[in-house]
Design an enzyme around this catalytic site. Structure first.
Site, PDB file in Angstrom:
ATOM      1  N   GLU A 144       0.808  -1.228   0.000  1.00 37.74           N
ATOM      2  CA  GLU A 144       0.000   0.000   0.000  1.00 37.74           C
ATOM      3  C   GLU A 144       0.842   1.280   0.000  1.00 37.74           C
ATOM      4  OE1 GLU A 144      -2.765  -0.462   3.268  1.00 37.74           O
ATOM      5  OE2 GLU A 144      -3.495  -2.376   2.497  1.00 37.74           O
ATOM      6  N   HIS A 223     -10.662  -6.227  -2.080  1.00 39.77           N
ATOM      7  CA  HIS A 223     -11.697  -5.927  -1.081  1.00 39.77           C
ATOM      8  C   HIS A 223     -12.854  -5.226  -1.791  1.00 39.77           C
ATOM      9  CE1 HIS A 223      -9.236  -7.138   2.269  1.00 39.77           C
ATOM     10  NE2 HIS A 223      -8.265  -6.333   1.890  1.00 39.77           N
ATOM     11  N   ASP A 254     -12.288 -10.385  -0.354  1.00 36.63           N
ATOM     12  CA  ASP A 254     -13.561 -10.501   0.352  1.00 36.63           C
ATOM     13  C   ASP A 254     -14.566  -9.586  -0.351  1.00 36.63           C
ATOM     14  OD1 ASP A 254     -12.709  -8.038   1.393  1.00 36.63           O
ATOM     15  OD2 ASP A 254     -12.643  -8.712   3.475  1.00 36.63           O
TER      16      ASP A 254
HETATM   17  O1  9MR Z   1      -7.593  -8.017   8.592  1.00 36.27           O
HETATM   18  C1  9MR Z   1      -6.673  -7.178   9.249  1.00 36.27           C
HETATM   19  C2  9MR Z   1      -7.272  -6.697  10.557  1.00 36.27           C
HETATM   20  O2  9MR Z   1      -7.399  -7.784  11.468  1.00 36.27           O
HETATM   21  C3  9MR Z   1      -6.380  -5.622  11.146  1.00 36.27           C
HETATM   22  O3  9MR Z   1      -7.016  -5.078  12.298  1.00 36.27           O
HETATM   23  C4  9MR Z   1      -6.121  -4.546  10.123  1.00 36.27           C
HETATM   24  C5  9MR Z   1      -5.233  -3.492  10.690  1.00 36.27           C
HETATM   25  O4  9MR Z   1      -4.779  -2.599   9.734  1.00 36.27           O
HETATM   26  O5  9MR Z   1      -5.505  -5.123   8.991  1.00 36.27           O
HETATM   27  C6  9MR Z   1      -6.351  -6.016   8.353  1.00 36.27           C
HETATM   28  O6  9MR Z   1      -5.751  -6.509   7.164  1.00 36.27           O
HETATM   29  C7  9MR Z   1      -5.416  -5.520   6.178  1.00 36.27           C
HETATM   30  C8  9MR Z   1      -4.204  -6.048   5.441  1.00 36.27           C
HETATM   31  O7  9MR Z   1      -3.171  -6.317   6.341  1.00 36.27           O
HETATM   32  C9  9MR Z   1      -3.754  -5.044   4.400  1.00 36.27           C
HETATM   33  N1  9MR Z   1      -4.821  -4.688   3.497  1.00 36.27           N
HETATM   34  C10 9MR Z   1      -6.063  -4.276   4.136  1.00 36.27           C
HETATM   35  C11 9MR Z   1      -6.517  -5.325   5.143  1.00 36.27           C
HETATM   36  C12 9MR Z   1      -7.865  -4.966   5.705  1.00 36.27           C
HETATM   37  O8  9MR Z   1      -7.802  -3.792   6.458  1.00 36.27           O
END
Ligand code: 9MR
Length: 431
Positions: A144, A223, A254
């Site tokens: 990102e 997403h 998802d």
């Molecule tokens: O699914 C992850 C969630 O449990 C965490 O709280 C969150 C914190 O930033 O990150 C989520 O996963 C992310 C992934 O690492 C990077 N892309 C976006 C995902 C969804 O937020």
């Protein structure tokens, strides 16, 4: 567990054989994975569903910087180890996620000056990749790094702000040395279709390939929801990256929703990946809706009771039907599709596609039909359509079984919008 028709029964049998939603069944060497949270591995249904359905695991949070190096030089791998050990004991591959990211970054990193930050970044990559050397099929080296929206600019972060654009290639070079066997990926969201952000990533990857910066793959997070639907040009976007000479992967899929709409959207993503030779795998972002990062949107393949949703069946069908578990005659399932115009009037027509099984009985089928661009399909019956531009993929609405040589049909009503062209049947695939 659902007690539904034969198509559901085939999916259920596949699950029970342990040969379910695995991309490798449709194309050898591809994986179908999920994000895994170490904290849920002790829940029997969670572990059973994970082990039965998936052949790749991505630690959802356990390999992030805040988890692995909460203070400088102090590395904690216990949670990540739990995921890796579980996955490897089950014969799954592991995706590494993620090394350099602006989020879940401990505050000490942001407080460093440039020279220290560069050293800390490289040390972090060395230590975390070194810990799992030889055990990770693909690493999200940088996550990102681009801004949302139309600017195509890099996102502000300690790395970007203090080290400049060059931090990304430095991270990839360090990563290559740390684990030469791992595929090195750049991973991002809102880059799934062709847009300004994905085009900025594309330019970076093209530049890296031209200058020999080691990059092997690009991850498209996937997403999706009603504000951010599966783009019609997903396949085209994956293909343009693949044409640069990198693998592409759907890394965090998802799709918020439910029922047929959600199922169709999942099928479109699987179809897009399967249509691109260098799309090497799909990871869904969690096992069950109840533990999703956006559980309110019920975006995953299994509900909170670990029952398979229509989206699961759609994925399975898109992957090639009932899982290919080695039953007699399996692998020879074929079908043909033929078109007839059944009604015609000034502004529209009705069409009928007849689907006929080949010399083996089939448990499901999919037929593609391309409509001339100005035409619009107003209605379909006896099949569930999914769309990519003007290409419709029709699948059985419910029971897709046909005896050898037997036929079924589906129909549609089309507005001509000035074109009387006949739709073109692209083919029929059966399982
Ligand atoms: O699914 C992850 C969630 O449990 C965490 O709280 C969150 C914190 O930033 O990150 C989520 O996963 C992310 C992934 O690492 C990077 N892309 C976006 C995902 C969804 O937020």
């Amino acid at each position: 567990m659902r007690t539904d028709g034969p198509r559901g029964a085939a999916a259920r049998e596949a699950r029970e054989r342990g040969t379910a939603a695995r991309l490798e069944l449709a194309r050898p060497g591809r994986y179908f994975g999920t994000a895994v949270a170490a904290g849920h591995l002790g829940e029997a249904d969670y572990a059973a569903t994970l082990d039965r359905e998936f052949n790749s695991a991505t630690p959802e949070n356990e390999m992030k910087w805040d988890a692995t190096e909460p203070s400088r030089g102090t590395f904690t791998f216990s949670a990540a180890d739990r995921v890796v050990d579980h996955a490897r004991a089950q014969g799954m591959d592991v995706r590494g996620h993620t090394l350099v990211w602006h989020s879940q970054l401990p505050s000490w990193v942001g407080a460093l000056g440039a020279a220290d930050l560069r050293a800390a970044m490289n040390d972090h990559i060395d230590q975390v990749m070194g810990r799992y050397k030889g055990q990770i099929h693909s690493w999200d080296v940088v996550n990102e790094a681009f801004q949302d929206g139309g600017s195509g600019a890099r996102r502000s972060s300690p790395f970007q702000d203090k080290l400049g654009d060059g931090y990304i290639e430095e991270a990839f070079r360090t990563a290559r040395a740390a684990d030469p066997a791992a595929k090195l990926c750049y991973n991002d969201y809102n880059t799934d279709g062709v847009n300004a952000k994905s085009t900025a990533v594309y330019a970076m990857v093209k530049d890296f390939k031209a200058r020999g910066v080691p990059i092997d793959c690009v991850g498209f997070q996937g997403h999706f929801n009603s504000n951010s639907p599966v783009p019609a040009d997903l396949r085209a976007n994956l293909q343009r990256f693949a044409d640069l000479g990198v693998d592409v992967q759907i890394t965090e899929l998802d799709i918020e929703g439910s029922g047929t709409a959600q199922a169709d959207a999942y099928a479109r993503v699987v179809d897009a990946c399967l249509a691109v030779d260098r799309c090497t795998g799909i990871t869904v972002w969690g096992v069950t809706d109840k533990y999703s990062w956006r559980s309110g949107g019920t975006p995953l393949l299994f509900d909170g009771n670990y029952d398979a949703k229509p989206a699961y069946d759609a994925v399975l069908a898109a992957l090639g039907g009932d899982g290919g578990g080695g039953e007699p005659g399996e692998g020879t399932a074929t079908c043909t599709a033929t078109y007839t115009r059944t009604a015609d009037w000034n502004s529209g027509y009705n069409g009928q596609i007849t689907v006929t099984a080949g010399s083996e009985p089939i448990s499901s089928w999919a037929a593609t039909v391309t409509f001339a661009a100005p035409q619009q399909v107003q209605a379909t019956w006896n099949a569930t359509p999914s769309w990519s531009g003007n290409v419709m993929t029709a699948r059985p609405s419910w029971n897709g079984t046909l005896a050898a040589g037997a036929s079924t049909g589906f129909g549609f009503t089309v507005s001509k919008n000035g074109s009387d062209a006949a739709p073109v049947v692209g083919g029929c695939t059966a399982s």
